[in-house]
Scaffold this active site. Structure first.
Site, mmCIF file in Angstrom:
data_model
loop_
_atom_site.group_PDB
_atom_site.id
_atom_site.type_symbol
_atom_site.label_atom_id
_atom_site.label_comp_id
_atom_site.label_asym_id
_atom_site.label_seq_id
_atom_site.Cartn_x
_atom_site.Cartn_y
_atom_site.Cartn_z
ATOM 1 N N ASP A 81 -15.275 -3.753 -1.353
ATOM 2 C CA ASP A 81 -15.045 -3.234 -0.194
ATOM 3 C C ASP A 81 -16.338 -3.561 1.304
ATOM 4 O OD1 ASP A 81 -12.356 -3.459 -1.174
ATOM 5 O OD2 ASP A 81 -12.710 -1.142 -1.635
ATOM 6 N N ASP A 97 0.383 -1.285 0.630
ATOM 7 C CA ASP A 97 -0.261 0.239 -0.222
ATOM 8 C C ASP A 97 0.662 1.384 -0.002
ATOM 9 O OD1 ASP A 97 -2.400 -1.440 0.008
ATOM 10 O OD2 ASP A 97 -2.488 -1.815 2.526
#
Length: 229
Positions: free
Chosen positions: A126, A7
């Site tokens: 998500d 990330d």
């Protein structure tokens, strides 16, 4: 299969808890490139682009030259998806653009698949509190993850389900939610959010589910040698 997660935020590799609080930060990219080089797939997410606060496009090539990556974060058009693919990504991950006016955007999914091919697309689902979240997890919809998977299955190669409630907390991922999604699609199912042990990854593997792991990897909680397959 274990898929390591990288990330990016502010030009660094980071790890966040529930997408909000930054708890780890690294600027030595090479050590992680070397550690993850034996894996068949790595997930690379531009968090700044996902949140609309900038992007880390300038450093993507450093990873794409060395690692087989699926890339996500702020990819909201055919042009941006094609750019990332042209730079060497194996697949691109689409999320927020799959929802429009709080409804599943099937037309966009179809158009993307017809343009770049479904084999190049991973659709992100998500979820927070059992509902799909978009815009860098800041906006909650009324859409159930399983409904999104069923509606979009024809237009992608894989689904990426992230359990936001457990992201970065290493408390495990809710297996019942994973089972429901596995039953809803024949496509590759990848899950993330709280996965913290070799045993959990093995259990998911036996269920036909692949695991994206970040925090547990960066904290050295996993035996990588047994997971490189």
């Amino acid at each position: 299969m274990l898929i390591p997660s990288i990330d990016l935020m502010g030009g660094k590799i980071v790890q966040l808890v529930q997408g909000k609080k930054k708890v780890l930060e690294f600027d030595d990219f090479q050590q992680w490139i070397e550690r993850f080089s034996a894996f068949p797939l790595v997930q690379l997410i531009d968090l700044d682009a996902a949140m609309g606060t900038g992007n880390n496009r300038g450093i993507l090539d450093q990873f794409l030259k060395c690692l087989p990556c699926q890339v996500g974060g702020g990819i909201r058009s055919l042009e941006s998806a094609q750019e990332i693919l042209d730079r060497g990504a194996r697949r691109v991950i689409l999320g927020s653009t799959l929802v429009r006016d709080h409804k599943i955007n099937v037309d966009f999914a179809r158009a993307m698949a017809e343009s770049v091919g479904p084999e190049k697309l991973v659709f992100a689902v998500d979820a927070k509190g059992g509902r799909v979240a978009i815009r860098g997890w800041q906006e909650l919809t009324a859409i159930a993850p399983v409904d999104m998977v069923r509606a979009l299955e024809a237009w992608c190669d894989a689904f990426l389900y992230t359990h936001i409630d457990g992201e970065g907390m290493m408390g495990g991922i809710p297996i019942e939610a994973v089972r429901q999604l596995r039953a809803a699609t024949s496509k590759q199912l990848i899950v993330a959010g709280g996965i913290s042990s070799n045993q959990e990854i093995e259990d998911l593997h036996r269920a036909g589910v692949d695991a994206v792991v970040g925090m547990a990897l960066y904290l050295g909680r996993l035996d990588l040698a047994s997971l490189r397959r």
